[in-house]
Design a protein around this motif. Structure first.
Motif, PDB file in Angstrom:
ATOM      1  N   ILE A   1       0.772  -1.320   0.127  1.00  0.00           N
ATOM      2  CA  ILE A   1       0.079   0.062   0.116  1.00  0.00           C
ATOM      3  C   ILE A   1       1.127   1.262  -0.013  1.00  0.00           C
ATOM      4  CG2 ILE A   1      -1.651   1.327   1.490  1.00  0.00           C
ATOM      5  CD1 ILE A   1      -2.872  -1.410   2.355  1.00  0.00           C
ATOM      6  N   TRP A   2       1.878   1.206   1.005  1.00  0.00           N
ATOM      7  CA  TRP A   2       2.651   2.413   0.890  1.00  0.00           C
ATOM      8  C   TRP A   2       3.528   2.513  -0.353  1.00  0.00           C
ATOM      9  CZ3 TRP A   2       8.201   1.454   0.518  1.00  0.00           C
ATOM     10  CH2 TRP A   2       9.163   2.760   0.704  1.00  0.00           C
ATOM     11  N   LEU A   3       3.865   1.629  -1.167  1.00  0.00           N
ATOM     12  CA  LEU A   3       4.409   1.793  -2.414  1.00  0.00           C
ATOM     13  C   LEU A   3       3.493   2.119  -3.234  1.00  0.00           C
ATOM     14  CD1 LEU A   3       7.315   1.174  -3.652  1.00  0.00           C
ATOM     15  CD2 LEU A   3       6.433  -1.116  -4.352  1.00  0.00           C
ATOM     16  N   GLU A   4       2.393   1.700  -3.498  1.00  0.00           N
ATOM     17  CA  GLU A   4       1.311   2.242  -4.594  1.00  0.00           C
ATOM     18  C   GLU A   4       0.895   3.631  -4.392  1.00  0.00           C
ATOM     19  OE1 GLU A   4      -1.549  -1.015  -4.351  1.00  0.00           O
ATOM     20  OE2 GLU A   4      -0.751  -2.155  -5.877  1.00  0.00           O
TER      21      GLU A   4
ATOM     22  N   ASN B   1      -6.060   4.994 -15.262  1.00  0.00           N
ATOM     23  CA  ASN B   1      -6.718   3.700 -15.130  1.00  0.00           C
ATOM     24  C   ASN B   1      -5.813   3.074 -13.998  1.00  0.00           C
ATOM     25  OD1 ASN B   1      -8.684   1.478 -16.133  1.00  0.00           O
ATOM     26  ND2 ASN B   1      -6.835   0.850 -15.793  1.00  0.00           N
ATOM     27  N   GLU B   2      -4.465   3.090 -14.134  1.00  0.00           N
ATOM     28  CA  GLU B   2      -3.489   2.407 -13.105  1.00  0.00           C
ATOM     29  C   GLU B   2      -3.674   3.122 -11.577  1.00  0.00           C
ATOM     30  OE1 GLU B   2       1.089   1.590 -12.301  1.00  0.00           O
ATOM     31  OE2 GLU B   2       0.294   2.091 -14.187  1.00  0.00           O
ATOM     32  N   CYS B   3      -3.854   4.518 -11.619  1.00  0.00           N
ATOM     33  CA  CYS B   3      -4.287   4.886 -10.350  1.00  0.00           C
ATOM     34  C   CYS B   3      -5.485   4.646  -9.777  1.00  0.00           C
ATOM     35  CB  CYS B   3      -4.112   6.354 -10.427  1.00  0.00           C
ATOM     36  SG  CYS B   3      -2.335   7.210 -10.684  1.00  0.00           S
ATOM     37  N   ALA B   4      -6.451   4.364 -10.567  1.00  0.00           N
ATOM     38  CA  ALA B   4      -7.900   4.013 -10.062  1.00  0.00           C
ATOM     39  C   ALA B   4      -7.563   2.383  -9.486  1.00  0.00           C
ATOM     40  CB  ALA B   4      -8.844   3.961 -11.216  1.00  0.00           C
ATOM     41  N   ASP B   5      -6.858   1.677 -10.320  1.00  0.00           N
ATOM     42  CA  ASP B   5      -6.546   0.096 -10.014  1.00  0.00           C
ATOM     43  C   ASP B   5      -5.839   0.343  -8.677  1.00  0.00           C
ATOM     44  OD1 ASP B   5      -7.522  -0.965 -12.215  1.00  0.00           O
ATOM     45  OD2 ASP B   5      -5.733  -1.178 -13.267  1.00  0.00           O
ATOM     46  N   GLU B   6      -4.770   0.868  -8.512  1.00  0.00           N
ATOM     47  CA  GLU B   6      -3.865   0.957  -7.276  1.00  0.00           C
ATOM     48  C   GLU B   6      -4.572   1.570  -6.131  1.00  0.00           C
ATOM     49  OE1 GLU B   6      -1.411  -0.288  -7.760  1.00  0.00           O
ATOM     50  OE2 GLU B   6      -0.027   0.484  -9.215  1.00  0.00           O
ATOM     51  N   ASN B   7      -5.543   2.300  -5.963  1.00  0.00           N
ATOM     52  CA  ASN B   7      -6.493   2.705  -5.154  1.00  0.00           C
ATOM     53  C   ASN B   7      -7.416   1.419  -4.655  1.00  0.00           C
ATOM     54  OD1 ASN B   7      -6.153   5.671  -4.043  1.00  0.00           O
ATOM     55  ND2 ASN B   7      -6.301   5.988  -6.255  1.00  0.00           N
TER      56      ASN B   7
ATOM     57  N   ALA C   1      10.334  -2.725  -9.114  1.00  0.00           N
ATOM     58  CA  ALA C   1      11.226  -3.714  -8.381  1.00  0.00           C
ATOM     59  C   ALA C   1      10.425  -4.146  -7.351  1.00  0.00           C
ATOM     60  CB  ALA C   1      12.217  -2.984  -7.705  1.00  0.00           C
ATOM     61  N   GLY C   2       9.431  -3.431  -6.783  1.00  0.00           N
ATOM     62  CA  GLY C   2       8.430  -3.876  -5.755  1.00  0.00           C
ATOM     63  C   GLY C   2       7.599  -4.825  -6.349  1.00  0.00           C
ATOM     64  N   GLU C   3       6.665  -4.431  -7.542  1.00  0.00           N
ATOM     65  CA  GLU C   3       6.118  -5.106  -8.018  1.00  0.00           C
ATOM     66  C   GLU C   3       6.222  -6.371  -8.510  1.00  0.00           C
ATOM     67  OE1 GLU C   3       4.646  -2.434 -11.105  1.00  0.00           O
ATOM     68  OE2 GLU C   3       3.002  -1.632  -9.875  1.00  0.00           O
ATOM     69  N   GLU C   4       7.416  -6.621  -8.898  1.00  0.00           N
ATOM     70  CA  GLU C   4       8.072  -7.780  -9.482  1.00  0.00           C
ATOM     71  C   GLU C   4       8.198  -8.715  -8.197  1.00  0.00           C
ATOM     72  OE1 GLU C   4       8.479  -8.833 -12.325  1.00  0.00           O
ATOM     73  OE2 GLU C   4       9.268  -7.430 -13.488  1.00  0.00           O
ATOM     74  N   VAL C   5       8.722  -8.373  -7.139  1.00  0.00           N
ATOM     75  CA  VAL C   5       8.901  -9.207  -5.959  1.00  0.00           C
ATOM     76  C   VAL C   5       7.316  -9.599  -5.564  1.00  0.00           C
ATOM     77  CG1 VAL C   5       9.095  -9.268  -3.572  1.00  0.00           C
ATOM     78  CG2 VAL C   5      10.784  -8.182  -5.254  1.00  0.00           C
ATOM     79  N   PHE C   6       6.297  -8.812  -5.515  1.00  0.00           N
ATOM     80  CA  PHE C   6       5.153  -9.273  -5.113  1.00  0.00           C
ATOM     81  C   PHE C   6       4.381 -10.097  -6.140  1.00  0.00           C
ATOM     82  CE2 PHE C   6       5.269  -5.804  -1.958  1.00  0.00           C
ATOM     83  CZ  PHE C   6       4.620  -6.399  -0.874  1.00  0.00           C
ATOM     84  N   ASP C   7       4.697  -9.833  -7.468  1.00  0.00           N
ATOM     85  CA  ASP C   7       4.179 -10.877  -8.364  1.00  0.00           C
ATOM     86  C   ASP C   7       4.370 -12.026  -8.432  1.00  0.00           C
ATOM     87  OD1 ASP C   7       2.676 -10.914 -11.166  1.00  0.00           O
ATOM     88  OD2 ASP C   7       4.753 -11.765 -11.542  1.00  0.00           O
ATOM     89  N   VAL C   8       5.702 -12.465  -8.133  1.00  0.00           N
ATOM     90  CA  VAL C   8       6.214 -13.845  -7.882  1.00  0.00           C
ATOM     91  C   VAL C   8       5.687 -14.569  -6.639  1.00  0.00           C
ATOM     92  CG1 VAL C   8       8.170 -15.356  -7.781  1.00  0.00           C
ATOM     93  CG2 VAL C   8       8.207 -13.589  -9.232  1.00  0.00           C
ATOM     94  N   MET C   9       5.665 -13.572  -5.647  1.00  0.00           N
ATOM     95  CA  MET C   9       5.045 -14.311  -4.093  1.00  0.00           C
ATOM     96  C   MET C   9       3.812 -14.423  -4.503  1.00  0.00           C
ATOM     97  SD  MET C   9       6.999 -11.996  -1.206  1.00  0.00           S
ATOM     98  CE  MET C   9       6.415 -10.484  -1.543  1.00  0.00           C
ATOM     99  N   GLN C  10       2.866 -13.503  -4.969  1.00  0.00           N
ATOM    100  CA  GLN C  10       1.507 -13.768  -5.004  1.00  0.00           C
ATOM    101  C   GLN C  10       0.959 -14.758  -5.920  1.00  0.00           C
ATOM    102  OE1 GLN C  10       0.278  -9.582  -5.301  1.00  0.00           O
ATOM    103  NE2 GLN C  10      -0.414  -9.516  -3.173  1.00  0.00           N
ATOM    104  N   ARG C  11       1.809 -15.034  -6.943  1.00  0.00           N
ATOM    105  CA  ARG C  11       1.302 -16.218  -7.621  1.00  0.00           C
ATOM    106  C   ARG C  11       1.188 -17.439  -6.975  1.00  0.00           C
ATOM    107  NH1 ARG C  11       1.334 -15.327 -13.338  1.00  0.00           N
ATOM    108  NH2 ARG C  11       2.167 -13.032 -13.775  1.00  0.00           N
ATOM    109  N   ASP C  12       2.291 -17.482  -6.055  1.00  0.00           N
ATOM    110  CA  ASP C  12       2.035 -18.879  -5.096  1.00  0.00           C
ATOM    111  C   ASP C  12       1.088 -18.504  -4.066  1.00  0.00           C
ATOM    112  OD1 ASP C  12       4.597 -19.511  -6.245  1.00  0.00           O
ATOM    113  OD2 ASP C  12       5.918 -19.156  -4.688  1.00  0.00           O
ATOM    114  N   TRP C  13       1.003 -17.588  -3.525  1.00  0.00           N
ATOM    115  CA  TRP C  13      -0.162 -17.490  -2.460  1.00  0.00           C
ATOM    116  C   TRP C  13      -1.489 -17.546  -3.189  1.00  0.00           C
ATOM    117  CZ3 TRP C  13       1.331 -11.824  -0.390  1.00  0.00           C
ATOM    118  CH2 TRP C  13       2.770 -11.801   0.072  1.00  0.00           C
ATOM    119  N   SER C  14      -1.682 -17.217  -4.470  1.00  0.00           N
ATOM    120  CA  SER C  14      -3.094 -17.287  -4.926  1.00  0.00           C
ATOM    121  C   SER C  14      -3.507 -18.732  -5.166  1.00  0.00           C
ATOM    122  CB  SER C  14      -3.264 -16.531  -6.156  1.00  0.00           C
ATOM    123  OG  SER C  14      -2.449 -17.338  -7.303  1.00  0.00           O
ATOM    124  N   ILE C  15      -2.523 -19.607  -5.185  1.00  0.00           N
ATOM    125  CA  ILE C  15      -2.990 -21.139  -5.373  1.00  0.00           C
ATOM    126  C   ILE C  15      -2.718 -22.186  -4.340  1.00  0.00           C
ATOM    127  CG2 ILE C  15      -2.706 -20.661  -8.158  1.00  0.00           C
ATOM    128  CD1 ILE C  15       0.050 -22.109  -7.864  1.00  0.00           C
TER     129      ILE C  15
END
Length: 294
Positions: free
Chosen positions: A78-81, A107-113, A159-173
């Motif tokens: 949240i802090w990063l976004e 559109n991205e800012c709407a998504d981030e909120n 950098a932050g998004e790439e880290v979260f992307d890989v982590m959350q792919r695992d969490w989501s399944i």
């Protein structure tokens, strides 16, 4: 700064993708504190996973640990976004709003909120609370949103998004993970794929024709930002709140080769992109190694 003509089609495609596939989980809460029988995230992503402290915890204690840790991770997201929005909206205030890249930025800012609301809701559903960031992160956040120029802003957030992307792919399944985190992770992975494509293209556009000095400085600053994010994911307040000895926990995390391996895996796509764009100079590489990201 005008938008490069050859990038306009990509921005249009990203905007069309957003029209076809977007989510809104507002109003989907099922109640606070209802998911205490699940992990907050895939256990292997805990910085303490595999350490003597981890092995000394009961399974309920491990679940509580991962719920506290993921609540902090989501707080950092949240802090990063929010910081990204401040930087980009300030830099695009007054530009042509009909440009394809600017429309996608809106559109991205709407998504981030919505992501921030979604993550805050997940923290509440886990029965946890927001963990305050340390002073270094707060200071660096202020410097970032006040002074970062385009490729530095996009690079640090990427950098932050790439880290979260890989982590959350695992969490989501992972069936071991609380449904609130699985749902929010799935949404974030889908929507952030567009944001990461946008950030990469923006960085290419901004770096086109820049001086060697600017490219060098930008590379180092992106590395420093990534270092702060990576180190900021480990918050001593979490471990103290759970009754763990922080000095012991920190030593074990620092020596935990499994933790290092997981984060190197998470940043592999980022490192490949930075290398391709000549944003991995000697100093930047040293910073990534210190962060266990390379």
């Amino acid at each position: 700064m005008s938008e490069p003509d050859d990038s306009a089609p990509l921005y249009g495609e990203l905007l069309e993708s957003a029209r076809r596939l977007s989510f809104d989980l507002r109003g989907g809460d099922t109640g606070a504190g209802t998911e205490s029988d699940r992990h907050g995230m895939t256990p292997e992503w805990s910085p303490l996973y595999g350490t003597p402290t981890w092995h000394g915890l009961s399974e309920p204690e491990r679940r509580r640990l991962t719920r506290r840790e993921v609540s902090h991770f989501l707080g950092v997201a949240i802090w990063l976004e929010v910081a990204l929005q401040i930087v980009l909206l300030r830099r695009n205030h007054g530009v042509d709003p009909t440009r394809a890249d600017v429309k996608f930025l809106f559109n991205e800012c709407a998504d981030e909120n919505l992501h921030s609301l979604m993550f805050a809701g997940a923290i509440e559903q886990l029965g946890e609370r927001y963990s305050p960031l340390d002073r270094v992160m707060l200071l660096m956040g202020w410097l970032f949103r006040t002074f970062a120029w385009d490729e530095v802003a996009y690079g640090i957030v990427l950098a932050g998004e790439e880290v979260f992307d890989v982590m959350q792919r695992d969490w989501s399944i992972d069936d071991r993970v609380a449904p609130a985190v699985r749902r929010s992770s799935h949404v974030h992975v889908v929507e952030e794929s567009r944001h990461m494509s946008f950030a990469r293209q923006k960085m290419r556009d901004r770096l086109r024709g820049v001086s060697r000095v600017r490219r060098y400085v930008s590379a180092v600053l992106i590395a420093v930002g990534a270092h702060i994010i990576a180190k900021g994911l480990v918050n001593k307040g979490i471990y103290r709140d759970l009754g763990l000895d922080w000095r012991t926990a920190k030593q074990e995390i620092d020596r935990n080769e499994h933790h290092r391996m997981m984060f190197r895996r998470a940043t592999a796509p980022l490192v490949e992109f930075l290398d391709r764009e000549r944003l991995l100079n000697r100093v930047a590489r040293a910073v990534y190694r210190k962060s266990n990201l390379l």
